[in-house]
Design a protein around this motif. Structure first.
Motif, PDB file in Angstrom:
ATOM      1  N   VAL A 215      44.894  38.419  42.643  1.00  0.00           N
ATOM      2  CA  VAL A 215      45.198  37.039  42.270  1.00  0.00           C
ATOM      3  C   VAL A 215      44.818  36.092  43.405  1.00  0.00           C
ATOM      4  CG1 VAL A 215      47.007  35.460  41.522  1.00  0.00           C
ATOM      5  CG2 VAL A 215      47.017  37.818  40.725  1.00  0.00           C
ATOM      6  N   LEU A 216      45.142  36.480  44.643  1.00  0.00           N
ATOM      7  CA  LEU A 216      44.787  35.634  45.782  1.00  0.00           C
ATOM      8  C   LEU A 216      43.268  35.495  45.887  1.00  0.00           C
ATOM      9  CD1 LEU A 216      47.396  36.989  48.364  1.00  0.00           C
ATOM     10  CD2 LEU A 216      47.366  34.710  47.298  1.00  0.00           C
ATOM     11  N   LEU A 217      42.581  36.612  45.746  1.00  0.00           N
ATOM     12  CA  LEU A 217      41.120  36.607  45.773  1.00  0.00           C
ATOM     13  C   LEU A 217      40.563  35.691  44.686  1.00  0.00           C
ATOM     14  CD1 LEU A 217      38.537  38.114  46.926  1.00  0.00           C
ATOM     15  CD2 LEU A 217      38.808  39.700  45.016  1.00  0.00           C
ATOM     16  N   GLY A 218      41.098  35.833  43.489  1.00  0.00           N
ATOM     17  CA  GLY A 218      40.607  35.027  42.366  1.00  0.00           C
ATOM     18  C   GLY A 218      40.897  33.554  42.564  1.00  0.00           C
ATOM     19  N   ARG A 219      42.099  33.253  43.083  1.00  0.00           N
ATOM     20  CA  ARG A 219      42.471  31.857  43.259  1.00  0.00           C
ATOM     21  C   ARG A 219      41.509  31.164  44.218  1.00  0.00           C
ATOM     22  NH1 ARG A 219      42.976  27.624  44.961  1.00  0.00           N
ATOM     23  NH2 ARG A 219      44.716  26.200  45.318  1.00  0.00           N
ATOM     24  N   PHE A 220      41.094  31.862  45.324  1.00  0.00           N
ATOM     25  CA  PHE A 220      40.245  31.200  46.296  1.00  0.00           C
ATOM     26  C   PHE A 220      38.779  31.250  45.883  1.00  0.00           C
ATOM     27  CE2 PHE A 220      44.250  31.876  48.499  1.00  0.00           C
ATOM     28  CZ  PHE A 220      44.522  30.553  48.774  1.00  0.00           C
ATOM     29  N   THR A 221      38.380  32.300  45.125  1.00  0.00           N
ATOM     30  CA  THR A 221      37.012  32.319  44.585  1.00  0.00           C
ATOM     31  C   THR A 221      36.847  31.193  43.577  1.00  0.00           C
ATOM     32  OG1 THR A 221      37.209  34.723  44.687  1.00  0.00           O
ATOM     33  CG2 THR A 221      35.258  33.832  43.584  1.00  0.00           C
ATOM     34  N   LEU A 222      37.742  31.166  42.578  1.00  0.00           N
ATOM     35  CA  LEU A 222      37.630  30.147  41.527  1.00  0.00           C
ATOM     36  C   LEU A 222      37.838  28.752  42.107  1.00  0.00           C
ATOM     37  CD1 LEU A 222      39.481  31.947  38.616  1.00  0.00           C
ATOM     38  CD2 LEU A 222      37.189  30.993  38.459  1.00  0.00           C
ATOM     39  N   GLY A 223      38.694  28.651  43.143  1.00  0.00           N
ATOM     40  CA  GLY A 223      38.967  27.355  43.749  1.00  0.00           C
ATOM     41  C   GLY A 223      37.729  26.725  44.377  1.00  0.00           C
ATOM     42  N   LYS A 224      36.780  27.559  44.776  1.00  0.00           N
ATOM     43  CA  LYS A 224      35.559  27.040  45.413  1.00  0.00           C
ATOM     44  C   LYS A 224      34.487  26.693  44.396  1.00  0.00           C
ATOM     45  CE  LYS A 224      36.069  29.100  49.940  1.00  0.00           C
ATOM     46  NZ  LYS A 224      35.950  30.437  50.508  1.00  0.00           N
ATOM     47  N   LEU A 225      34.700  27.105  43.143  1.00  0.00           N
ATOM     48  CA  LEU A 225      33.651  26.892  42.137  1.00  0.00           C
ATOM     49  C   LEU A 225      33.810  25.511  41.504  1.00  0.00           C
ATOM     50  CD1 LEU A 225      33.677  30.456  40.578  1.00  0.00           C
ATOM     51  CD2 LEU A 225      31.964  29.473  42.088  1.00  0.00           C
ATOM     52  N   PRO A 226      32.701  24.932  41.061  1.00  0.00           N
ATOM     53  CA  PRO A 226      32.767  23.560  40.531  1.00  0.00           C
ATOM     54  C   PRO A 226      33.417  23.539  39.143  1.00  0.00           C
ATOM     55  CG  PRO A 226      30.549  24.457  40.291  1.00  0.00           C
ATOM     56  CD  PRO A 226      31.338  25.481  41.034  1.00  0.00           C
TER      57      PRO A 226
ATOM     58  N   ASP B  18      44.246  26.008  36.322  1.00  0.00           N
ATOM     59  CA  ASP B  18      43.473  26.890  35.453  1.00  0.00           C
ATOM     60  C   ASP B  18      42.972  28.100  36.231  1.00  0.00           C
ATOM     61  OD1 ASP B  18      43.925  24.921  33.650  1.00  0.00           O
ATOM     62  OD2 ASP B  18      41.859  24.188  33.564  1.00  0.00           O
ATOM     63  N   GLY B  19      42.522  27.870  37.454  1.00  0.00           N
ATOM     64  CA  GLY B  19      42.036  28.969  38.275  1.00  0.00           C
ATOM     65  C   GLY B  19      43.145  29.954  38.599  1.00  0.00           C
ATOM     66  N   VAL B  20      44.314  29.428  38.915  1.00  0.00           N
ATOM     67  CA  VAL B  20      45.445  30.297  39.250  1.00  0.00           C
ATOM     68  C   VAL B  20      45.861  31.141  38.039  1.00  0.00           C
ATOM     69  CG1 VAL B  20      47.926  30.247  39.736  1.00  0.00           C
ATOM     70  CG2 VAL B  20      46.339  28.945  41.157  1.00  0.00           C
ATOM     71  N   ALA B  21      45.946  30.504  36.877  1.00  0.00           N
ATOM     72  CA  ALA B  21      46.351  31.242  35.671  1.00  0.00           C
ATOM     73  C   ALA B  21      45.314  32.302  35.317  1.00  0.00           C
ATOM     74  CB  ALA B  21      46.546  30.273  34.501  1.00  0.00           C
ATOM     75  N   THR B  22      44.033  31.962  35.458  1.00  0.00           N
ATOM     76  CA  THR B  22      42.977  32.937  35.152  1.00  0.00           C
ATOM     77  C   THR B  22      43.067  34.122  36.105  1.00  0.00           C
ATOM     78  OG1 THR B  22      41.592  31.098  34.434  1.00  0.00           O
ATOM     79  CG2 THR B  22      40.493  33.208  34.822  1.00  0.00           C
ATOM     80  N   ALA B  23      43.195  33.828  37.395  1.00  0.00           N
ATOM     81  CA  ALA B  23      43.314  34.915  38.375  1.00  0.00           C
ATOM     82  C   ALA B  23      44.559  35.751  38.092  1.00  0.00           C
ATOM     83  CB  ALA B  23      43.368  34.334  39.786  1.00  0.00           C
ATOM     84  N   GLY B  24      45.655  35.109  37.659  1.00  0.00           N
ATOM     85  CA  GLY B  24      46.888  35.823  37.328  1.00  0.00           C
ATOM     86  C   GLY B  24      46.671  36.837  36.211  1.00  0.00           C
ATOM     87  N   LEU B  25      45.972  36.416  35.146  1.00  0.00           N
ATOM     88  CA  LEU B  25      45.717  37.339  34.039  1.00  0.00           C
ATOM     89  C   LEU B  25      44.833  38.502  34.472  1.00  0.00           C
ATOM     90  CD1 LEU B  25      45.135  35.460  30.678  1.00  0.00           C
ATOM     91  CD2 LEU B  25      47.153  36.592  31.540  1.00  0.00           C
ATOM     92  N   PHE B  26      43.829  38.213  35.314  1.00  0.00           N
ATOM     93  CA  PHE B  26      42.921  39.284  35.742  1.00  0.00           C
ATOM     94  C   PHE B  26      43.601  40.237  36.736  1.00  0.00           C
ATOM     95  CE2 PHE B  26      38.705  38.858  33.933  1.00  0.00           C
ATOM     96  CZ  PHE B  26      38.823  37.645  33.257  1.00  0.00           C
ATOM     97  N   GLY B  27      44.626  39.767  37.426  1.00  0.00           N
ATOM     98  CA  GLY B  27      45.383  40.662  38.299  1.00  0.00           C
ATOM     99  C   GLY B  27      46.362  41.520  37.528  1.00  0.00           C
ATOM    100  N   ALA B  28      46.924  40.950  36.442  1.00  0.00           N
ATOM    101  CA  ALA B  28      47.889  41.700  35.631  1.00  0.00           C
ATOM    102  C   ALA B  28      47.171  42.813  34.865  1.00  0.00           C
ATOM    103  CB  ALA B  28      48.617  40.755  34.681  1.00  0.00           C
ATOM    104  N   VAL B  29      47.952  43.669  34.200  1.00  0.00           N
ATOM    105  CA  VAL B  29      47.391  44.892  33.630  1.00  0.00           C
ATOM    106  C   VAL B  29      47.449  44.839  32.099  1.00  0.00           C
ATOM    107  CG1 VAL B  29      47.674  47.402  33.510  1.00  0.00           C
ATOM    108  CG2 VAL B  29      48.092  46.201  35.643  1.00  0.00           C
TER     109      VAL B  29
END
Lengths: 331, 331, 331
Positions: free
Chosen positions: B83-94, B100-111
């Motif tokens: 989730v942390l990885l996703g939040r900072f990856t998505l956070g850098k994207l335009p 939205d980035g946090v929620a997306t990363a949350g779903l991809f971290g969950a199982v």
């Protein structure tokens, strides 16, 4: 010989498939509040269709496709022919509107997955063999029947409105293929043919087949009884047609199976299943398809006659085709 | 070697699990009206989760709990880390809003329970063994992922509003434990651990596992296709993330499994399942949990990218982890 | 001996049936959002009742009907007697309206299919034999109980209104026979007796019995917990009655079974099932029947006490009747 037939028929009524159908009718007639939730009914139908498709698809993989051609062509001719026959028979009877007659004939030409499933289970119980791909003939009979009905209805409307022009066939074909029942069957066929679903077929879809069919028969028995009330509101000729049609169509289907037997060695069990499909009338995908495509037809007429009388008569006539096969085909 | 991989991959696509997934996608793409009623879908999911929990619980009873500690800690680190990885990856994207980035990363971290179930069935089909308690790692990865996402979202909101103060962790943990999916899994675990459910496990939950999974794969294939449309409405970077994330996360999970193998003799099959869990994104309990906890996030973004792309990619990448295990771990 | 009993009781709580019940209660108590869709619940109940009816019907075919007479009469006496006993016990307690007391006694006199199914599965697990037709005693206890309650309520209303006149029994009997639960059971009985459903019974209804019961126990556990809240809104005497009644009624049922054992050689397992039926209170068909027939009674009182306390107590007391049978009947 008649006594012999009655004894066999009585024994068949005790078999689970027909016994559950009759049980459902009796429950409804006695005013029981028992019911199977609609979500369960739709799921059971989906499982049966997937099972039929998977089984046929797995068999087609090994089958000689040349053998399939003659029965498939006969199935298409039967599907369209039954609708044309019905349209002109019903058209000559008093009190029948053209749209209603066309829709009714369409349903009786189309195929019922549950009636086909019942035929398969009853052949199995009697150890009568059939080519594994026979259930795959379903769409070859079902689609031409529905298309013929819809085209006849559109031609009638254009004639009434005085407009001319061709009827577009392709959208009608695509729309029937998208129906829930045909989709499930074709998905099963495709998976059986292209994938290797044997493990899940043998551990899940096949073992549950008989049991789920018994549930479906209960629902169809209850449904048949409650549709009878609707049928009383329309002309009596529908009831007469609905009793006679499954028997006539079943005989035509059996005859076609006999022709295929002579031409390509089609099995006696296959001929019985062709008779069952021809005798059956569509109960799941047919009604909504026709309701959308022929909105001016009266559902009380076509659903009432098909579900209320046609389906029970078709199911109860399965032992007839079994007995006929025993007589006509030498052991 | 690539040809070899493609041949293996092609063979895996024919296995029931992936074949039903693809079948569902094709049905939806062709506009079929086939559907599995929602009540059935929810029941099938509940049965699979109970089955996973019961199986793991029964195994944990006999297991050496010390073996479980290292993989469990790794699962927690993976869940939060993804989730942390996703939040900072998505956070850098335009074009990506923080929520939205946090929620997306949350779903991809969950199982995803269904992806885990697919992995279990595919390992079984290949006769690759794994410790029976591995599926019990599910909550160790799932809960930290959801909690990290919700905490990140609350921190962001507080910063925006200029308020300060700590985020309460305990209510978030309790709320995820109360979700339908985790409840079912933990109930199964508890029953497997504390009761003696072997008779019902062996006569009901286990035999139905493969068949019910095939139904679920159909639903997920259809669902994935219909979510793709939603995804078109949001920034394209979500699609790129949703394709890459399951592969990257799966590799991380596989790496963690390898570390556990070196440290405590964790099985190759266990490493594959850890990769499958890490690659998967939550499809059942995650979306409603995040919808309630991060109401300002746009579901088209996070559900679209997770269910529309992430889940099919995660499922289709299972053969990858199987192939990797064959290469990395000596027979 | 008490320690011995507690050990046996603890072992029984670990058996799947009671463990799933307790699991459901714990889930609800912890505020879980897990749920079994209502359509599934109703279908599972229908399948269990069909299974019970089919099994009993198949057995009755071979049974000596003379053996059935004594237990059947005892079941009728128990059904009506429990309601009369409850009406006069509750009638003497403070804060109980007559209609509420009658309806509560009616539910506790009627029979729960799921409790009966649990008893059957637990006897099977302990390899305690019983006559196959014993479950067919269900309607002999259930119908007299519901009729007695409805007649008592109608007599009370007529007395209050100052009107005179007889209460019509036949419509009450017909209406209870039409209820969903009795219909399903009697349909199964009729099919088992008149048809030959062995193939579908052995391939479908019987193998799924235990698994479906575990689902039902989960639902009943959750339902029991949520009904407890309703019960708090009515007089506390309902809770006292609901705890004591299943134990007293079970003892009466066990006593009746003992009498039948002495008179006609009724089996110890049969006595246990008679105790289970007498201890159980109706959860499926009883409540809607009484709601329609005694509209002035407060469902929070009768459903709350029956589903919230009576059913769990009846289920948890099954090991008691098993232990009693071991003590009373010489091996």
């Amino acid at each position: 010989m008649i006594l012999d037939f009655l004894a066999t028929f009585g024994a068949q009524l005790q078999k689970p498939t027909l016994a559950f159908l009759i049980g459902g009718m009796v429950l409804a007639a006695l005013g029981s509040r028992f019911e199977i939730p609609d979500a369960i009914y739709r799921f059971v139908v989906a499982l049966l269709l997937l099972r039929i498709g998977l089984g046929a698809g797995i068999e087609i993989r090994e089958a000689d496709l040349a053998e399939l051609i003659v029965p498939a062509i006969l199935a298409m001719v039967l599907g369209a022919g039954i609708v044309l026959l019905g349209r002109f028979t019903l058209g000559k009877l008093p009190g029948v509107r053209v749209e209603d007659g066309v829709a009714t004939a369409g349903l009786f030409g189309a195929v019922s997955a549950s009636t086909l499933a019942a035929g398969m289970v009853m052949l199995d119980a009697e150890s009568v063999a059939f080519e594994g791909w026979v259930p795959a003939l379903y769409p070859f009979m079902d689609i031409p029947a529905l298309i013929t009905a819809i085209v006849l209805a559109q031609l009638h409307r254009k004639r009434k409105e005085g407009t001319e022009g061709r009827v577009a066939l392709w959208p009608i074909i695509v729309d029937s293929l998208r129906g829930a029942a045909l989709s499930a069957l074709l998905l099963g066929l495709a998976l059986g043919l292209l994938a290797r679903p044997e493990s899940v077929y043998e551990s899940f879809y096949d073992p549950l087949f008989r049991g789920l069919l018994s549930i479906l028969m209960l629902v169809m028995g209850m449904e048949a009884y409650s549709r009878l009330a609707e049928l009383r509101r329309v002309a009596h000729v529908y009831a007469a047609y609905a009793v006679a049609a499954p028997l006539v169509h079943g005989l035509l289907g059996f005859g076609a199976g006999y022709v295929a037997h002579v031409l390509t060695g089609f099995s006696p069990g296959g001929a019985v299943l062709l008779a069952v499909m021809a005798a059956s009338s569509s109960d799941i995908s047919g009604p909504p398809t026709l309701r959308a495509a022929i909105p001016t037809a009266n559902p009380s007429a076509y659903v009432g006659s098909s579900t209320g009388i046609g389906t029970p008569v078709a199911l109860l006539s399965i032992p007839l085709w079994l007995a006929l096969a025993e007589t006509v085909f030498p052991a």
